[in-house]
Design a protein around this motif. Sequence first.
Motif, PDB file in Angstrom:
ATOM      1  N   ARG A 284      66.464  54.711  35.460  1.00  0.00           N
ATOM      2  CA  ARG A 284      65.415  54.239  36.365  1.00  0.00           C
ATOM      3  C   ARG A 284      65.667  54.751  37.775  1.00  0.00           C
ATOM      4  N   GLU A 285      64.630  54.643  38.577  1.00  0.00           N
ATOM      5  CA  GLU A 285      64.723  55.072  39.967  1.00  0.00           C
ATOM      6  C   GLU A 285      65.683  54.169  40.727  1.00  0.00           C
ATOM      7  N   PRO A 286      66.493  54.728  41.650  1.00  0.00           N
ATOM      8  CA  PRO A 286      67.388  53.876  42.450  1.00  0.00           C
ATOM      9  C   PRO A 286      66.618  52.782  43.174  1.00  0.00           C
ATOM     10  N   LEU A 287      67.344  51.702  43.506  1.00  0.00           N
ATOM     11  CA  LEU A 287      66.703  50.505  44.053  1.00  0.00           C
ATOM     12  C   LEU A 287      65.972  50.779  45.360  1.00  0.00           C
ATOM     13  N   THR A 288      66.611  51.516  46.285  1.00  0.00           N
ATOM     14  CA  THR A 288      65.984  51.718  47.601  1.00  0.00           C
ATOM     15  C   THR A 288      64.678  52.501  47.509  1.00  0.00           C
ATOM     16  N   THR A 294      57.105  50.774  45.750  1.00  0.00           N
ATOM     17  CA  THR A 294      56.333  49.647  45.223  1.00  0.00           C
ATOM     18  C   THR A 294      55.942  48.625  46.285  1.00  0.00           C
ATOM     19  N   GLY A 295      56.637  48.553  47.393  1.00  0.00           N
ATOM     20  CA  GLY A 295      56.326  47.526  48.389  1.00  0.00           C
ATOM     21  C   GLY A 295      56.507  47.985  49.813  1.00  0.00           C
ATOM     22  N   TRP A 296      56.044  49.213  50.127  1.00  0.00           N
ATOM     23  CA  TRP A 296      56.261  49.734  51.479  1.00  0.00           C
ATOM     24  C   TRP A 296      55.500  48.928  52.527  1.00  0.00           C
ATOM     25  N   ILE A 297      54.377  48.318  52.137  1.00  0.00           N
ATOM     26  CA  ILE A 297      53.618  47.531  53.126  1.00  0.00           C
ATOM     27  C   ILE A 297      54.448  46.323  53.576  1.00  0.00           C
TER      28      ILE A 297
END
Length: 424
Positions: A284-288, A294-297
Amino acid sequence: MTRERLFLVLAALVLIAAGWWLSNNTEWVEEDVPRPATGEARDNPVYAFEQILRKLGMHAEHHEQLDRMPPEGARLVLLSPDWALVPERAEQMRAWVERGGHLVLLQETGWDDTRLEAWVPVFAADVSEKVKRARAAADAAAKAKPPATRGRAASAAHEDAGNEGDHIDHDHDEDEDDDEQGDAAFSEPPVFGEVESLDLCSQFGWSKRLKAKPGRQADWTLTQDFGQQLIRVGQGRGSVTVLNAGPALFQGRMPFGCDLSLLLAATVQADRGATVWIYLNEKREPLTPWLWHTGWIAIVLGGMALAAALWRSAVRFGPRLAAPPRLRRSISEQVRGMGAYLHRHGRDALLGAQQRALEDAATRLVRGYARLPLADRVHAIAAATGVAQDDLYTAMASKFCTRAELPARLQLLETARRLLLRRP
């Protein structure tokens, strides 16, 4: 003959002699140098397996996540135990198989230590020590014979070992008998058409054999040396196929040795137009980066709120508001104000106001001042300020005065008040 032509003749003779020496002392041969894999073949461990399936007309794709199940009727090959990181996936696989999916499991991936063990109709049994010794003796006897008779010796040794194994473990392993020679595996029913035997070049494990759970009937088995190395059992409208092997069986870069490609095609039930999913691992993609995508806003708004809070609570180099200017009356305003006060109230009122100002300051600065009689009050103020006690008593005790006396008494009272305020 000129000197230049002589040099040319000598150079030609040297070249001819060198060529003759090289031809007599060197040998030119061709050698095949394998080139390393590039592109997808380098990064995809099941690239060769996928190419075989695509040549057979199937849709093959590898996955590094199992967020969703394959379409109904597809094949799913699990090459890694990472799928067990999400507990509910075992139940999802069961529902998918019963709807018509075909699941392929490898014994060396440890699936029987997960929740699949509760519903997969296959289990692995250990091979007895006596059967292991019988196989080791058979292999040693085959290697000791000349090549011409090695096959017959191996056949006889395996037959003896098989008979011994059946005699010793008849009650425990009823299906462990010697039906083959060497690494040949026998299929029941035939793999494709009339093909009943496969030469697999030691692709399976030897310490365990597979069995169907009590009450379940196998649809396809592959038997090799005292037991079954592959079992397929129906489950609902689908099936579960278990191989006694590891992921390397599907990850070989040269899958055309022996009958391996035929085995792989039969394992996934090769059919033109069918879909095969190969699960490699859970990547999977790294957490950061995932949080940003997914939640840049929310991250931007939270950063702005944090910056505002830090700015509000930061240390400032000065007050939040500029200090107001000190407003002081001019001398002319003071004179005019005093004149107006005298005109309205008279000299006695001005003298009383100055006396009250001194009394207020003394009350705040001299301990027990309010409880003292007038004489003691005068003494306390005189002791604290150094003014003349008699003059101070006259100024504080008088209720009225003449115009000539007023300035001196006002000055004395104001001087005493200011001296009191300067005391620490």
